[in-house]
Motif scaffolding. Structure first.
Motif, PDB file in Angstrom:
ATOM      1  N   SER A   2       0.773  -1.204   0.020  1.00 30.89           N
ATOM      2  CA  SER A   2      -0.072  -0.026  -0.006  1.00 30.89           C
ATOM      3  C   SER A   2       0.909   1.239   0.166  1.00 30.89           C
ATOM      4  O   SER A   2       0.266   2.216  -0.311  1.00 30.89           O
ATOM      5  N   ASP A   3       2.009   1.124   0.387  1.00 32.14           N
ATOM      6  CA  ASP A   3       2.919   2.412   0.486  1.00 32.14           C
ATOM      7  C   ASP A   3       4.048   2.641  -0.489  1.00 32.14           C
ATOM      8  O   ASP A   3       5.018   3.369  -0.490  1.00 32.14           O
ATOM      9  N   CYS A   4       3.906   1.727  -1.500  1.00 29.77           N
ATOM     10  CA  CYS A   4       5.028   1.522  -2.439  1.00 29.77           C
ATOM     11  C   CYS A   4       4.481   2.546  -3.774  1.00 29.77           C
ATOM     12  O   CYS A   4       3.342   2.115  -4.537  1.00 29.77           O
ATOM     13  N   LEU A   5       5.315   3.374  -4.314  1.00 29.78           N
ATOM     14  CA  LEU A   5       4.825   4.373  -5.125  1.00 29.78           C
ATOM     15  C   LEU A   5       4.468   3.445  -6.484  1.00 29.78           C
ATOM     16  O   LEU A   5       3.534   3.714  -7.254  1.00 29.78           O
ATOM     17  N   PHE A   6       5.565   2.612  -6.868  1.00 28.42           N
ATOM     18  CA  PHE A   6       5.127   1.721  -8.265  1.00 28.42           C
ATOM     19  C   PHE A   6       4.113   0.814  -8.249  1.00 28.42           C
ATOM     20  O   PHE A   6       3.489   0.413  -9.204  1.00 28.42           O
ATOM     21  N   CYS A   7       3.706   0.320  -6.863  1.00 29.88           N
ATOM     22  CA  CYS A   7       2.601  -0.387  -6.756  1.00 29.88           C
ATOM     23  C   CYS A   7       1.227   0.285  -7.203  1.00 29.88           C
ATOM     24  O   CYS A   7       0.378  -0.106  -7.612  1.00 29.88           O
ATOM     25  N   HIS A   8       1.470   1.683  -6.653  1.00 32.15           N
ATOM     26  CA  HIS A   8       0.392   2.401  -6.838  1.00 32.15           C
ATOM     27  C   HIS A   8       0.017   2.973  -8.451  1.00 32.15           C
ATOM     28  O   HIS A   8      -0.918   2.887  -8.974  1.00 32.15           O
ATOM     29  N   ILE A   9       1.255   2.834  -9.100  1.00 33.17           N
ATOM     30  CA  ILE A   9       1.270   3.008 -10.710  1.00 33.17           C
ATOM     31  C   ILE A   9       0.597   1.679 -11.185  1.00 33.17           C
ATOM     32  O   ILE A   9      -0.148   1.842 -12.143  1.00 33.17           O
ATOM     33  N   ILE A  10       1.113   0.764 -10.801  1.00 35.34           N
ATOM     34  CA  ILE A  10       0.549  -0.556 -11.393  1.00 35.34           C
ATOM     35  C   ILE A  10      -0.931  -0.826 -11.115  1.00 35.34           C
ATOM     36  O   ILE A  10      -1.826  -0.710 -11.979  1.00 35.34           O
ATOM     37  N   ALA A  11      -1.565  -0.123  -9.872  1.00 36.17           N
ATOM     38  CA  ALA A  11      -2.986  -0.129  -9.591  1.00 36.17           C
ATOM     39  C   ALA A  11      -3.767   1.024 -10.246  1.00 36.17           C
ATOM     40  O   ALA A  11      -5.016   0.981 -10.225  1.00 36.17           O
ATOM     41  N   GLY A  12      -3.100   1.943 -10.923  1.00 35.45           N
ATOM     42  CA  GLY A  12      -3.687   3.005 -11.699  1.00 35.45           C
ATOM     43  C   GLY A  12      -4.003   4.203 -10.822  1.00 35.45           C
ATOM     44  O   GLY A  12      -4.532   5.112 -11.132  1.00 35.45           O
TER      45      GLY A  12
END
Ligand code: AMP
Ligand code: ZN
Length: 114
Positions: A2-12
Motif C-alpha cells: 500500500s505504501d509503494c509508489l510503483f505498486c500505486h502506478i500498477i494499480a492506476g
C-alpha cells in the motif's frame, strides 16, 4: 504494497506514461529522464530490491529484459546501444524500493557510471 509508489502506478492510482505492459511487467517513462530514452520496467509483483529476489522470481527478471529489448527496438536504439540496469540499495542510489530496470539510450553513456 500500500505504501509503494510503483505498486500505486500498477494499480492506476498514480498516473504514468505507460509504454509497454503485459501479464508480468509494466514499463513507463521516467519522470526525471537522464537520457533521450529513459523508461522504467517493473514487475507487477512487489519485490523491494535485488537482495529480496527468490528463485521463483527468476522468470520475471527475464520478462523485464525481454521488455527492454522490445522497447529498445521500438525506440530505435537497439543498434546504437543502450543500458539496462538496476540499482540496489542506498549506495547505488536506489530511491524506490520496488525493483525497476532503467532502460537508458539515445545518447552516449559513460562508463563507469558515477
Ligand atoms: P532509482 O534511483 O534507481 O530507485 O530510480 C527511481 C527512478 O524512479 C528515478 O529515475 C525517478 O526519476 C523515477 N521516478 C520517481 N517517481 C516517479 C514517477 N511518479 N513516475 C515515473 N518515474 C518516477
Ligand atoms: Zn511495489
Amino acid at each position: 504494497m500500500s505504501d509503494c509508489l510503483f505498486c500505486h502506478i500498477i494499480a492506476g492510482d498514480i498516473p504514468a506514461t505507460i509504454v509497454y505492459e503485459d501479464e508480468f511487467v509494466l514499463a513507463f517513462r521516467d519522470i526525471n529522464p537522464q537520457a533521450p530514452v529513459h523508461h522504467l520496467i517493473i514487475p507487477r509483483n512487489h519485490i523491494a530490491t535485488i537482495n529480496d529476489l527468490a528463485p521463483e522470481n527468476a522468470a520475471v527478471i527475464g520478462k523485464m529484459y525481454l521488455a527492454a529489448k522490445h522497447l529498445a527496438a521500438e525506440e530505435g536504439i537497439a543498434e546504437s546501444g543502450y543500458r539496462a540496469v538496476m540499482n540496489c540499495g542506498q549506495a547505488a542510489g536506489q530511491t524506490v524500493f520496488h525493483i525497476h530496470l532503467h532502460l537508458l539510450g539515445g545518447r552516449s553513456l559513460q562508463w563507469p557510471p558515477g
